[in-house]
Design an enzyme around this catalytic site. Structure first.
Site, PDB file in Angstrom:
ATOM      1  CG  HIS A 250      -0.115   0.049   2.516  1.00 38.13           C
ATOM      2  ND1 HIS A 250       0.471  -1.081   3.047  1.00 38.13           N
ATOM      3  CD2 HIS A 250       0.232   1.070   3.344  1.00 38.13           C
ATOM      4  CE1 HIS A 250       1.131  -0.762   4.147  1.00 38.13           C
ATOM      5  NE2 HIS A 250       1.020   0.540   4.350  1.00 38.13           N
TER       6      HIS A 250
ATOM      7  CG  HIS B 202       7.217   4.473   0.801  1.00 36.73           C
ATOM      8  ND1 HIS B 202       6.812   5.538   1.574  1.00 36.73           N
ATOM      9  CD2 HIS B 202       7.294   3.402   1.627  1.00 36.73           C
ATOM     10  CE1 HIS B 202       6.653   5.119   2.825  1.00 36.73           C
ATOM     11  NE2 HIS B 202       6.934   3.832   2.882  1.00 36.73           N
TER      12      HIS B 202
END
Length: 172
Positions: free
Chosen positions: A34, A115
């Site tokens: 995620h 990220h």
């Protein structure tokens, strides 16, 4: 209860991330790959209901957008975390900012670096080997993002979706 807000990328990106995470990320079983929009925060039922209303407004005002992942990067020397670097486009930054103002708790611990974590909590030698080999691979991935999720943490430490918010769609 503990809550957090994240974007889950497409299955193809999750599969690629998981090919590393199952070996190098102790959180592999706790949450799918995620992009964190809001770190975990505590909220009671009344507060979360207010925040759900806010999140619906944010989603309604957001158009779907495309993210690009062009390389593997790291948070070293601060931590031995390796991640797919998501290019910090304005739409992503705006979403992040909206979730740290108004009724939302302002719990920014770090600056926003979009990220997808693929490895963390590695001992130094293992970190060097893994990062060295991943850096040589060519990552050029585009992904369309059209929703984000409000998550909550279960007693066993894993995270599950409380509600999904689709962009540009009336939910009210």
């Amino acid at each position: 209860m503990k809550y957090g807000i994240a974007i889950f990328p497409s299955k193809a990106i999750q599969d690629e991330a998981n090919s590393y995470r199952k070996r190098y990320d102790p959180h592999y079983a706790l949450i799918p790959p995620h992009i964190t929009l809001k770190e975990s925060f505590e909220a009671d039922d009344e507060t979360i209901n207010e925040l759900v209303t806010e999140l619906k407004h944010i989603a309604n005002e957001t158009d779907p957008f495309t993210i690009n992942i062009n390389k593997v990067s790291t948070f070293a020397p601060v931590t031995n975390t390796i991640y797919f670097k998501v290019e910090p486009i304005q739409e992503l930054i705006d979403l992040y900012e909206k979730m740290h103002t108004g009724k939302f708790p302002d719990n920014k611990e770090f600056s926003f670096v979009p990220h997808i974590t693929v490895a963390q909590k590695l001992v130094h030698d293992e970190y060097s080997d893994v990062f060295g080999s991943m850096k040589m691979k060519n990552f050029q991935v585009e992904d369309k993002i059209d929703r984000f999720q409000l998550l909550y943490q279960l007693d066993n430490g894993s995270w599950t979706v409380f509600e999904s918010f689709v962009f540009g769609k009336e939910h009210v």
